[in-house]
Design a protein around this motif. Structure first.
Motif, PDB file in Angstrom:
ATOM      1  N   GLN A 144     -27.389 -17.878 -32.474  1.00 55.78           N
ATOM      2  CA  GLN A 144     -26.300 -18.809 -32.775  1.00 55.78           C
ATOM      3  C   GLN A 144     -25.404 -18.847 -31.549  1.00 55.78           C
ATOM      4  OE1 GLN A 144     -24.447 -18.188 -36.611  1.00 55.78           O
ATOM      5  NE2 GLN A 144     -22.427 -18.609 -35.785  1.00 55.78           N
TER       6      GLN A 144
ATOM      7  N   GLY B  78     -14.521 -17.370 -33.458  1.00 57.40           N
ATOM      8  CA  GLY B  78     -15.128 -17.501 -34.781  1.00 57.40           C
ATOM      9  C   GLY B  78     -14.476 -16.499 -35.715  1.00 57.40           C
TER      10      GLY B  78
ATOM     11  N   VAL C 232     -20.877 -17.678 -44.402  1.00 54.95           N
ATOM     12  CA  VAL C 232     -19.630 -17.031 -44.827  1.00 54.95           C
ATOM     13  C   VAL C 232     -19.381 -15.773 -44.018  1.00 54.95           C
ATOM     14  CG1 VAL C 232     -19.797 -17.952 -47.182  1.00 54.95           C
ATOM     15  CG2 VAL C 232     -20.732 -15.677 -46.688  1.00 54.95           C
TER      16      VAL C 232
END
Ligand SMILES: O=C(O)c1ccccc1NCC(=O)[C@H](O)[C@H](O)COP(=O)(O)O
Length: 231
Positions: A75, A157, A206
């Motif tokens: 990611q 993030g 999440v």
């Protein structure tokens, strides 16, 4: 609906979350994060994709961590350019081909490095505040497997805040994406609503809303969430 639980850090907690059978578990390889991962990933069921989260990391480091941890997905959570992503993708494919070839020749059952059964998935993150120019995604369409939309905030993030999902009504592509940013148990109804739309939402991601402290996930709440969204 697929579920990714991100920001895993501690062995016992990883095992407890894995027991809930999420589709992806995220390990953050970013020193500035409170959830930076440095440990050993315990054995996980093959159905769970181990995902390495990187922020503008050196490509060599990304590749070496993919091999060290046998990551199934990466990611890219920084400002990685199309050239960067293309290069990482090509290098991973080359390394994989080489590994498979060597493995055939040597016929070794165990190797120094692990390798995922499938090609490493590439998830490119874009952080959204109030509006977003989806044209920016065009050059990435051919290269990435998924986009992930997170909320722009103070940190790269794990900010625990939601962006206005109405922005996504203008998403013009078929490329599936992960929906992320501050999703918690209190959002189940809103999540269900957006899942009924025509948007190609592939997974929910999440993180901090399910934590008792950075990197420690609350198992019962995650279980409730998972059950509620899979009905
Ligand atoms: O979580 C972090 O600390 C983090 C730091 C730097 C880059 C990415 C990070 N998290 C990656 C994720 O995929 C999170 O799940 C995503 O940002 C949503 O987090 P949250 O708003 O806490 O739900």
């Amino acid at each position: 609906m697929k579920l990714k639980v991100c920001g895993m850090k501690f062995t016992e907690n990883i095992q407890q979350v894995a027991h809930l059978q999420p589709d992806y578990l995220g390990f953050i390889f970013y020193e500035k994060s409170k959830r930076n991962f440095e440990g050993i990933i315990p054995d996980l069921p093959n159905s769970i994709k181990k995902t390495g989260v990187f922020v503008n990391e050196y490509k060599e480091i990304v590749i070496s961590l993919v091999e060290e941890y046998g990551l199934d997905a990466i990611q890219l959570h920084g400002d990685e350019s199309v050239e960067y992503v293309t290069d990482v993708k090509n290098q991973l494919a080359e390394r994989r081909a080489l590994f498979i070839e060597e493995n055939k020749q040597i016929k070794k059952k165990k190797n120094q490095h692990k390798i995922s059964k499938n090609e490493v998935e590439i998830i490119k993150v874009f952080s959204i505040k109030d509006e977003f120019n989806f044209n920016l995604l065009k050059p990435y369409l051919e290269i990435v497997d998924y986009f992930l939309f997170d909320t722009k905030g103070k940190e790269r993030g794990g900010n625990g805040t939601k962006f206005d999902w109405k922005v996504l009504e203008k998403y013009p592509f078929e490329k599936p994406f992960f929906l992320s940013g501050g999703i918690g148990l209190e959002d189940v109804e809103e999540v269900k609503k957006i899942l009924k739309s025509d948007l190609p939402i592939y997974a929910l991601d999440v993180n901090s809303k399910f934590e008792s402290k950075p990197g420690v996930k609350k198992i019962e709440e995650l279980e409730k969430f998972k059950n509620k969204i899979s009905v």
